[in-house]
Design an enzyme around this catalytic site. Structure first.
Site, PDB file in Angstrom:
ATOM      1  N   THR A  83       0.857  -1.175   0.000  1.00  0.00           N
ATOM      2  CA  THR A  83       0.000   0.000   0.000  1.00  0.00           C
ATOM      3  C   THR A  83       0.888   1.217   0.000  1.00  0.00           C
ATOM      4  O   THR A  83       1.955   1.178   0.607  1.00  0.00           O
ATOM      5  CB  THR A  83      -0.823  -0.015   1.313  1.00  0.00           C
ATOM      6  OG1 THR A  83      -1.690  -1.131   1.292  1.00  0.00           O
ATOM      7  CG2 THR A  83      -1.603   1.267   1.512  1.00  0.00           C
ATOM      8  N   GLY A 124       0.656  -3.960   4.923  1.00  0.00           N
ATOM      9  CA  GLY A 124       0.706  -5.350   5.361  1.00  0.00           C
ATOM     10  C   GLY A 124      -0.687  -5.908   5.581  1.00  0.00           C
ATOM     11  O   GLY A 124      -1.654  -5.392   5.018  1.00  0.00           O
TER      12      GLY A 124
HETATM   13  N1  ASP Z   1      -2.824  -3.153   4.050  1.00  0.00           N
HETATM   14  C1  ASP Z   1      -3.315  -3.592   2.769  1.00  0.00           C
HETATM   15  C2  ASP Z   1      -4.580  -4.390   2.964  1.00  0.00           C
HETATM   16  O1  ASP Z   1      -4.660  -5.173   3.886  1.00  0.00           O
HETATM   17  C3  ASP Z   1      -2.364  -4.400   1.967  1.00  0.00           C
HETATM   18  C4  ASP Z   1      -0.901  -4.049   2.094  1.00  0.00           C
HETATM   19  O2  ASP Z   1      -0.542  -2.961   2.436  1.00  0.00           O
HETATM   20  O3  ASP Z   1      -0.054  -4.885   1.880  1.00  0.00           O
HETATM   21  O4  ASP Z   1      -5.470  -4.236   2.171  1.00  0.00           O
END
Ligand code: ASP
Length: 337
Positions: free
Chosen positions: A195, A247
């Site tokens: 993200t 994450g």
């Molecule tokens: N935080 C994001 C989600 O869970 C994905 C990511 O940042 O890796 O949608």
């Protein structure tokens, strides 16, 4: 000019950070030195280009809100970025659904979740904040609102994303595992998350933040992560600072992650220590799960001091102010293997 700036790769080690450039000299950045404002920081290596765009606004006296919106639109528009914006990987049914949130120095905020057919969810999130009495619009309603506001409706599923999804369909195993390494630069790699979270302080000292993602690749239809949830994927308090995350969103939501980081900074924690405390809390609650997943937090305080901490190594963030431009910092992590 930006193209003349040196690209500095920085590794956080102990109390000070050593920035080694390819030129003959090395520059030492003392973490206790307050960075010069304005400043912008953002998650992952694609944050470098995003920061460059935000810097155009910040360096000319513009508002941090305009800077963060303009900045995160860069990865949102990047056809090679399959984890943010218009080229994001679809859900398990082949629909590209995007999540985004934005927050300004007055505590105003706006967000969209599971929005489809709109390439720049961050700009829709801003209009939710500015033109409606609401904070969050989801799904078809969010798309309808965007169209009413003049956004173009388009098919976002790129040939590359479609091919990756079809490959995944061969096994059709519903196991939305988040990669724990940052493999963004590997061509053809089916990196399944990341993200962009961006935090900026403008010349007036005002803080804003933005967060945008396509979320977990091949997720269950309707799944929404932390990124559009104010207090989870993003939080700003202009008296204290801001925080954002990347994450496994479910763990961030369960712990009201970004809000907690900001509250810890209010109590006197440094940005890095605040991020670390929240990561430790996630690990403590689910030690076995934590070994398999990545969660990283990024934070900045009112003075412009910044820091990050993640469960796994490999979480990087980009920093840009007049002293440290095009800088990538390796955040510390709980696991270092
Ligand atoms: N935080 C994001 C989600 O869970 C994905 C990511 O940042 O890796 O949608």
């Amino acid at each position: 000019m930006y193209n003349r700036r040196k690209f500095l790769k920085i590794s956080a080690a102990g109390a000070s950070i050593i920035a080694v450039s390819k030129s003959a000299f090395a520059k030492s950045i003392n973490k206790t030195t307050t960075p010069v404002l304005p400043i912008v920081i953002s998650t992952w290596n694609f944050g470098i280009q995003a920061n460059q765009e935000a810097w155009k606004t910040l360096s000319t006296g513009g508002r941090s809100l305009d800077a963060v919106e303009a900045g995160v639109k860069i990865p949102e528009a990047d056809m090679k970025n399959h984890t943010v914006g218009r080229a994001g990987y679809p859900d398990r049914d082949g629909h590209v659904t995007l999540d985004a949130s934005i927050m300004d120095e007055f505590g105003n905020c706006g967000a969209v979740a599971a929005i489809e057919y709109i390439a720049h969810p961050i700009s829709v999130a801003r209009l939710v904040m500015e033109k409606t009495p609401h904070v969050l619009l989801v799904g078809e309603g969010a798309t309808q609102f965007a169209v009413e506001q003049g956004f173009k409706k388009e098919d976002l599923l790129t040939p590359e994303s479609k091919a990756a999804w079809q490959e995944w369909l061969k096994t059709e195993k519903y196991a939305p595992v988040i990669d724990i390494e940052n493999k963004q630069e590997v061509p053809g790699d089916h990196h399944n998350h990341d993200t962009i979270g961006m935090l900026a302080i403008d010349a007036k000292g005002n803080i804003s933040g933005a967060c945008t993602t396509s979320g977990m690749a091949f997720k269950l239809r309707g799944r929404v992560g932390d990124s559009p949830i104010i207090g989870a994927g993003l939080y700003v308090d202009n008296e204290v600072g801001g925080a954002t995350s990347t994450g496994v969103g479910e763990e961030v939501i369960r712990n009201a992650g970004s809000f907690l980081v900001v509250e810890l900074m209010r109590q006197g924690y440094s940005p890095e220590d605040a991020c670390k405390e929240v990561v430790n809390r996630i690990i403590k609650k689910k030690p076995d799960t934590a070994k398999q997943i990545q969660v990283g937090f990024l934070a900045i305080n009112k003075k412009g001091e910044h820091g990050a901490y993640a469960i796994q190594k490999g979480f990087q963030y980009a920093v840009c102010n007049q002293d440290t431009q095009d800088t990538l910092i390796n955040g510390k992590s709980f696991y270092n293997l």
